[in-house]
Design a protein around this motif. Structure first.
Motif, PDB file in Angstrom:
ATOM      1  N   GLN A  11     -22.044  70.939  42.694  1.00  0.00           N
ATOM      2  CA  GLN A  11     -23.258  71.315  43.116  1.00  0.00           C
ATOM      3  C   GLN A  11     -23.948  70.188  42.788  1.00  0.00           C
ATOM      4  N   ASN A  12     -25.187  69.344  43.449  1.00  0.00           N
ATOM      5  CA  ASN A  12     -25.179  68.047  42.802  1.00  0.00           C
ATOM      6  C   ASN A  12     -24.876  67.517  42.029  1.00  0.00           C
ATOM      7  N   HIS A  13     -23.090  67.718  41.345  1.00  0.00           N
ATOM      8  CA  HIS A  13     -23.516  66.294  40.897  1.00  0.00           C
ATOM      9  C   HIS A  13     -22.537  64.931  42.236  1.00  0.00           C
ATOM     10  N   PRO A  14     -22.356  63.930  40.951  1.00  0.00           N
ATOM     11  CA  PRO A  14     -21.967  62.942  42.211  1.00  0.00           C
ATOM     12  C   PRO A  14     -20.640  63.376  42.208  1.00  0.00           C
ATOM     13  N   MET A  15     -19.524  62.691  43.489  1.00  0.00           N
ATOM     14  CA  MET A  15     -18.236  62.892  43.593  1.00  0.00           C
ATOM     15  C   MET A  15     -17.513  62.224  44.284  1.00  0.00           C
ATOM     16  N   LEU A  16     -16.189  61.782  44.290  1.00  0.00           N
ATOM     17  CA  LEU A  16     -15.803  60.598  45.145  1.00  0.00           C
ATOM     18  C   LEU A  16     -14.708  61.781  46.227  1.00  0.00           C
ATOM     19  N   VAL A  17     -14.664  61.682  47.429  1.00  0.00           N
ATOM     20  CA  VAL A  17     -13.812  62.138  48.122  1.00  0.00           C
ATOM     21  C   VAL A  17     -12.916  61.061  48.886  1.00  0.00           C
ATOM     22  N   GLU A  18     -11.710  61.121  48.394  1.00  0.00           N
ATOM     23  CA  GLU A  18     -10.690  59.904  49.506  1.00  0.00           C
ATOM     24  C   GLU A  18     -10.699  61.357  51.045  1.00  0.00           C
ATOM     25  N   LEU A  19     -10.593  60.842  51.643  1.00  0.00           N
ATOM     26  CA  LEU A  19      -9.682  61.272  52.770  1.00  0.00           C
ATOM     27  C   LEU A  19      -8.208  60.275  53.214  1.00  0.00           C
ATOM     28  N   LYS A  20      -7.407  61.802  53.969  1.00  0.00           N
ATOM     29  CA  LYS A  20      -6.078  61.020  54.045  1.00  0.00           C
ATOM     30  C   LYS A  20      -5.614  60.141  55.167  1.00  0.00           C
ATOM     31  N   ASN A  21      -7.560  59.406  55.884  1.00  0.00           N
ATOM     32  CA  ASN A  21      -6.605  58.731  56.005  1.00  0.00           C
ATOM     33  C   ASN A  21      -7.571  57.086  55.471  1.00  0.00           C
ATOM     34  N   GLY A  22      -7.637  56.789  53.959  1.00  0.00           N
ATOM     35  CA  GLY A  22      -7.837  56.607  53.666  1.00  0.00           C
ATOM     36  C   GLY A  22      -9.029  55.781  52.747  1.00  0.00           C
ATOM     37  N   GLU A  23     -10.054  56.513  53.678  1.00  0.00           N
ATOM     38  CA  GLU A  23     -11.894  56.338  53.376  1.00  0.00           C
ATOM     39  C   GLU A  23     -11.736  56.429  53.007  1.00  0.00           C
ATOM     40  N   THR A  24     -13.013  56.220  51.669  1.00  0.00           N
ATOM     41  CA  THR A  24     -13.639  57.468  50.615  1.00  0.00           C
ATOM     42  C   THR A  24     -15.209  57.332  50.749  1.00  0.00           C
ATOM     43  N   ASN A  31     -23.174  71.053  49.470  1.00  0.00           N
ATOM     44  CA  ASN A  31     -22.637  73.019  49.333  1.00  0.00           C
ATOM     45  C   ASN A  31     -20.794  72.390  49.648  1.00  0.00           C
ATOM     46  N   CYS A  32     -19.831  73.269  49.833  1.00  0.00           N
ATOM     47  CA  CYS A  32     -18.584  73.799  50.495  1.00  0.00           C
ATOM     48  C   CYS A  32     -18.419  75.263  50.598  1.00  0.00           C
ATOM     49  N   ASP A  33     -17.666  75.408  51.366  1.00  0.00           N
ATOM     50  CA  ASP A  33     -17.016  76.691  51.664  1.00  0.00           C
ATOM     51  C   ASP A  33     -15.802  77.158  51.243  1.00  0.00           C
ATOM     52  N   ASN A  34     -15.466  78.253  51.945  1.00  0.00           N
ATOM     53  CA  ASN A  34     -14.114  78.249  51.515  1.00  0.00           C
ATOM     54  C   ASN A  34     -12.983  77.668  51.916  1.00  0.00           C
ATOM     55  N   TRP A  35     -13.093  77.247  52.900  1.00  0.00           N
ATOM     56  CA  TRP A  35     -11.936  76.186  53.392  1.00  0.00           C
ATOM     57  C   TRP A  35     -12.354  74.352  52.592  1.00  0.00           C
ATOM     58  N   MET A  36     -12.810  74.766  51.655  1.00  0.00           N
ATOM     59  CA  MET A  36     -13.151  72.932  51.312  1.00  0.00           C
ATOM     60  C   MET A  36     -14.042  72.563  51.704  1.00  0.00           C
ATOM     61  N   PHE A  60     -20.705  66.066  56.282  1.00  0.00           N
ATOM     62  CA  PHE A  60     -20.096  66.731  56.186  1.00  0.00           C
ATOM     63  C   PHE A  60     -18.883  66.414  56.497  1.00  0.00           C
ATOM     64  N   ILE A  61     -17.488  66.898  55.641  1.00  0.00           N
ATOM     65  CA  ILE A  61     -16.128  66.463  55.518  1.00  0.00           C
ATOM     66  C   ILE A  61     -15.375  68.338  55.718  1.00  0.00           C
ATOM     67  N   ARG A  62     -14.591  67.728  56.787  1.00  0.00           N
ATOM     68  CA  ARG A  62     -13.958  68.696  57.126  1.00  0.00           C
ATOM     69  C   ARG A  62     -12.473  68.465  55.974  1.00  0.00           C
ATOM     70  N   GLY A  63     -12.770  70.268  56.005  1.00  0.00           N
ATOM     71  CA  GLY A  63     -11.674  69.975  54.238  1.00  0.00           C
ATOM     72  C   GLY A  63      -9.991  70.003  54.443  1.00  0.00           C
ATOM     73  N   SER A  64      -9.536  69.873  55.827  1.00  0.00           N
ATOM     74  CA  SER A  64      -8.546  69.817  56.158  1.00  0.00           C
ATOM     75  C   SER A  64      -8.435  68.318  55.804  1.00  0.00           C
ATOM     76  N   LYS A  67      -8.167  64.588  51.022  1.00  0.00           N
ATOM     77  CA  LYS A  67      -6.921  63.786  49.943  1.00  0.00           C
ATOM     78  C   LYS A  67      -6.483  64.089  48.609  1.00  0.00           C
ATOM     79  N   TYR A  68      -7.690  64.080  48.105  1.00  0.00           N
ATOM     80  CA  TYR A  68      -8.256  64.346  46.957  1.00  0.00           C
ATOM     81  C   TYR A  68      -9.729  64.166  46.285  1.00  0.00           C
ATOM     82  N   LEU A  69     -10.347  64.868  45.414  1.00  0.00           N
ATOM     83  CA  LEU A  69     -11.336  64.766  44.892  1.00  0.00           C
ATOM     84  C   LEU A  69     -11.307  64.333  43.195  1.00  0.00           C
TER      85      LEU A  69
END
Length: 116
Positions: A11-24, A31-36, A60-64, A67-69
């Motif tokens: 939390q409060n750190h930079p991160m990259l999230v890639e989605l299953k559709n290829g967007e980053t 914040n994050c919750d138990n469903w990521m 807001f990105i849905r955990g399902s 693809k990776y973090l």
């Protein structure tokens, strides 16, 4: 090291999230919750082919759909240090009691079957 504990430490750190559709999505984890499910701020979204960019104040990105973090190494090291310092103890449920060993109590012989 569990993924959710790692995410919560980021939390409060930079991160990259890639989605299953290829967007980053590059941003700071709010914040994050138990469903990521992930809440990011100061986000730059990159299209799948990499030729379009969008800047957003937050998303807001849905955990399902993740693809990776990619999390900074400093966060991973911080979690490793915490895990080494804090011993892992499994908490016992309230009201739970220890199980007795199977068989008759010590010093008593079982009754033969068929006799009362």
């Amino acid at each position: 090291m569990l993924p959710l504990s790692l995410l919560r430490a980021a939390q409060n750190h930079p991160m990259l999230v890639e989605l299953k559709n290829g967007e980053t999505y590059n941003g700071h984890l709010v914040n994050c919750d138990n469903w990521m499910n992930i809440h990011l701020r100061d986000v730059i979204c990159t299209s799948r082919d990499g030729d379009r960019f969008w800047r957003m104040p937050e998303c807001f990105i849905r955990g399902s759909v993740v693809k990776y973090l990619r999390i900074p190494d400093e966060v991973i090291e911080m979690v490793k240090e915490e895990a080494a310092v804090k011993p892992r103890v499994r908490p016992q449920a309230p009201g739970a009691r220890k199980r007795a060993p199977a068989g008759p109590p010590a010093g008593k012989k079982p009754k033969p079957a068929g006799k009362k």
